[in-house]
Design a protein around this motif. Structure first.
Motif, PDB file in Angstrom:
ATOM      1  N   GLY A 164       0.813  -1.216   0.000  1.00  0.00           N
ATOM      2  CA  GLY A 164       0.000   0.000   0.000  1.00  0.00           C
ATOM      3  C   GLY A 164       0.840   1.256   0.000  1.00  0.00           C
ATOM      4  N   VAL A 165       1.866   1.289   0.844  1.00  0.00           N
ATOM      5  CA  VAL A 165       2.736   2.457   0.927  1.00  0.00           C
ATOM      6  C   VAL A 165       3.504   2.664  -0.378  1.00  0.00           C
ATOM      7  N   ALA A 166       4.051   1.575  -0.937  1.00  0.00           N
ATOM      8  CA  ALA A 166       4.819   1.682  -2.183  1.00  0.00           C
ATOM      9  C   ALA A 166       3.947   2.186  -3.326  1.00  0.00           C
ATOM     10  N   THR A 167       2.712   1.700  -3.400  1.00  0.00           N
ATOM     11  CA  THR A 167       1.799   2.146  -4.453  1.00  0.00           C
ATOM     12  C   THR A 167       1.519   3.637  -4.334  1.00  0.00           C
ATOM     13  N   ALA A 168       1.197   4.092  -3.114  1.00  0.00           N
ATOM     14  CA  ALA A 168       0.936   5.518  -2.901  1.00  0.00           C
ATOM     15  C   ALA A 168       2.162   6.358  -3.242  1.00  0.00           C
ATOM     16  N   THR A 169       3.334   5.871  -2.890  1.00  0.00           N
ATOM     17  CA  THR A 169       4.565   6.608  -3.146  1.00  0.00           C
ATOM     18  C   THR A 169       4.845   6.737  -4.642  1.00  0.00           C
ATOM     19  N   VAL A 170       4.747   5.623  -5.364  1.00  0.00           N
ATOM     20  CA  VAL A 170       5.052   5.634  -6.804  1.00  0.00           C
ATOM     21  C   VAL A 170       4.069   6.523  -7.565  1.00  0.00           C
ATOM     22  N   VAL A 171       2.777   6.369  -7.281  1.00  0.00           N
ATOM     23  CA  VAL A 171       1.773   7.167  -7.991  1.00  0.00           C
ATOM     24  C   VAL A 171       1.944   8.653  -7.680  1.00  0.00           C
ATOM     25  N   SER A 172       2.129   8.977  -6.408  1.00  0.00           N
ATOM     26  CA  SER A 172       2.283  10.387  -6.025  1.00  0.00           C
ATOM     27  C   SER A 172       3.539  10.987  -6.638  1.00  0.00           C
ATOM     28  N   TYR A 173       4.631  10.238  -6.612  1.00  0.00           N
ATOM     29  CA  TYR A 173       5.884  10.740  -7.165  1.00  0.00           C
ATOM     30  C   TYR A 173       5.784  10.924  -8.683  1.00  0.00           C
ATOM     31  N   SER A 174       5.070  10.020  -9.341  1.00  0.00           N
ATOM     32  CA  SER A 174       4.958  10.079 -10.796  1.00  0.00           C
ATOM     33  C   SER A 174       4.137  11.269 -11.268  1.00  0.00           C
ATOM     34  N   PHE A 175       3.073  11.583 -10.522  1.00  0.00           N
ATOM     35  CA  PHE A 175       2.146  12.615 -10.991  1.00  0.00           C
ATOM     36  C   PHE A 175       2.262  13.937 -10.249  1.00  0.00           C
TER      37      PHE A 175
END
Length: 350
Positions: free
Chosen positions: A140-151
């Motif tokens: 969950g944390v990794a998903t939130a991090t990757v999406v937030s960082y990407s956009f």
């Protein structure tokens, strides 16, 4: 502004993606990935990083320590109860006394407490359960991090956090701090008794809810209790509607999960009193949606866990009131209401 649809869309994407990944890799409790993703889903990249790292580090440290503590006290019920009470009181105290690392303390101690609760009923699978929970949280944390960082790497958009009041423990009444810590300890011991014979995850919701509600000054406890209860009720109701549809198509199920999270995420990201209710509604919604690791039509399993959330808030407040009465404390809210009634009566006479 009640809704922020832009951030609501991003939150929906993050949480839905985390849910699907947890389901694809066949995690035992995929809703932890969704809940973790929704917790750290924040428009500011620095907040995502800080909250995410605190959740992961706290979970790993708590899981490691909790596992060995649970093994050490597995045959001694008195030590189990005593340890749970001390841990709950410490979680509440450190959350107020260490605001910069409050989230890590809370997640670490809650995870350690879960290890002891698991050991009471499922000692043989304790190691697997703790590893599964840690990995699911990391998803969950990794998903939130990757999406937030990407956009949103360069975004400085803020997110409304509802009724959060960061307490200064040095200025708080010491008897109130003691009451909060004692209340948490009592609820930690009462929870297994109240939910004896029920779903273990439901009992755990009592603990988590009580530790969230018992935080900060008087007004903070009242706001946390009200908004958490309202949010959980709304999210559970939405979850029941989803279950009632009896969808077996994974595509349509994912689509409706995303739509529900879009609405709740938009409320969470708004700037109203009810933003915290949006977050809690999201938690309740994903617990309902992911109760059977995909499309589900089992109402009983979902209802048991939602009742645990509501009971957690009710029991925590009731225990707190009893302890305050035992301390001989006054109730500011009641006195304030009486003063307002007297003032209105004087206004009418004049």
């Amino acid at each position: 502004m009640l809704f922020n649809f832009t951030i609501g869309l991003r939150t929906s994407l993050i949480v839905t993606l985390a849910s699907v990944i947890a389901l694809v890799v066949n995690m035992q409790e995929p809703w932890w990935a969704a809940m973790s993703a929704m917790t750290v889903a924040n428009a500011d990249w620095t907040n995502v990083w800080r909250k995410g790292m605190q959740r992961v580090i706290g979970t790993i440290a708590g899981g490691f320590c909790g596992y060995w503590i649970a093994i050490a006290v597995k045959n001694f019920e008195l030590f189990q109860w005593t340890t749970l009470g001390i841990m709950a009181a410490l979680a509440i105290y450190k959350r107020m006394a260490s605001p910069n690392y409050a989230y890590a303390w809370l997640m670490g101690i809650v995870t350690a407490m879960l290890a002891i609760y698991f050991a009471m009923v499922e000692i043989d699978s304790l190691f697997f359960l703790m590893v599964d929970r840690t990995l699911t949280v990391a998803i969950g944390v990794a998903t939130a991090t990757v999406v937030s960082y990407s956009f949103l790497e360069n975004s400085s958009i803020g997110v409304g956090l509802g009724p959060f009041i960061i307490p200064n423990i040095d200025t708080m009444d010491k008897s109130w701090v003691v009451a909060l810590c004692l209340s948490g300890a009592v609820v930690a011991v009462l929870a297994p008794i109240v939910y004896a014979g029920h779903d273990l995850s439901a009992m755990i919701q009592i603990i988590i809810t009580s530790l969230v509600v018992l935080y900060g000054p008087v007004v903070s406890v009242k706001q946390f209790a009200i908004t958490r209860s309202v949010g959980c009720f709304a999210g559970a109701l939405m979850g029941f509607v989803l279950i009632g549809l009896g969808l077996q198509s994974f595509f349509w199920w994912v689509l409706l999960v995303a739509l529900g999270l879009f609405f709740l995420g938009a409320v969470q990201a708004g700037k109203s009193y009810w933003t915290y209710a949006g977050q809690q509604g999201g938690y309740a919604y994903v617990i309902a949606a992911l109760a059977s690791s995909g499309p589900v039509d089992n109402f009983n399993q979902v209802l048991d866990r939602q009742v645990g959330v509501i009971l957690g808030a009710i029991i925590a407040v009731c225990v707190l009131v009893v302890i305050r009465i035992w301390q001989g404390a006054d109730f500011p809210d009641i006195e304030h209401m009486n003063r307002k009634k007297i003032q209105r009566a004087k206004t009418k006479r004049t």
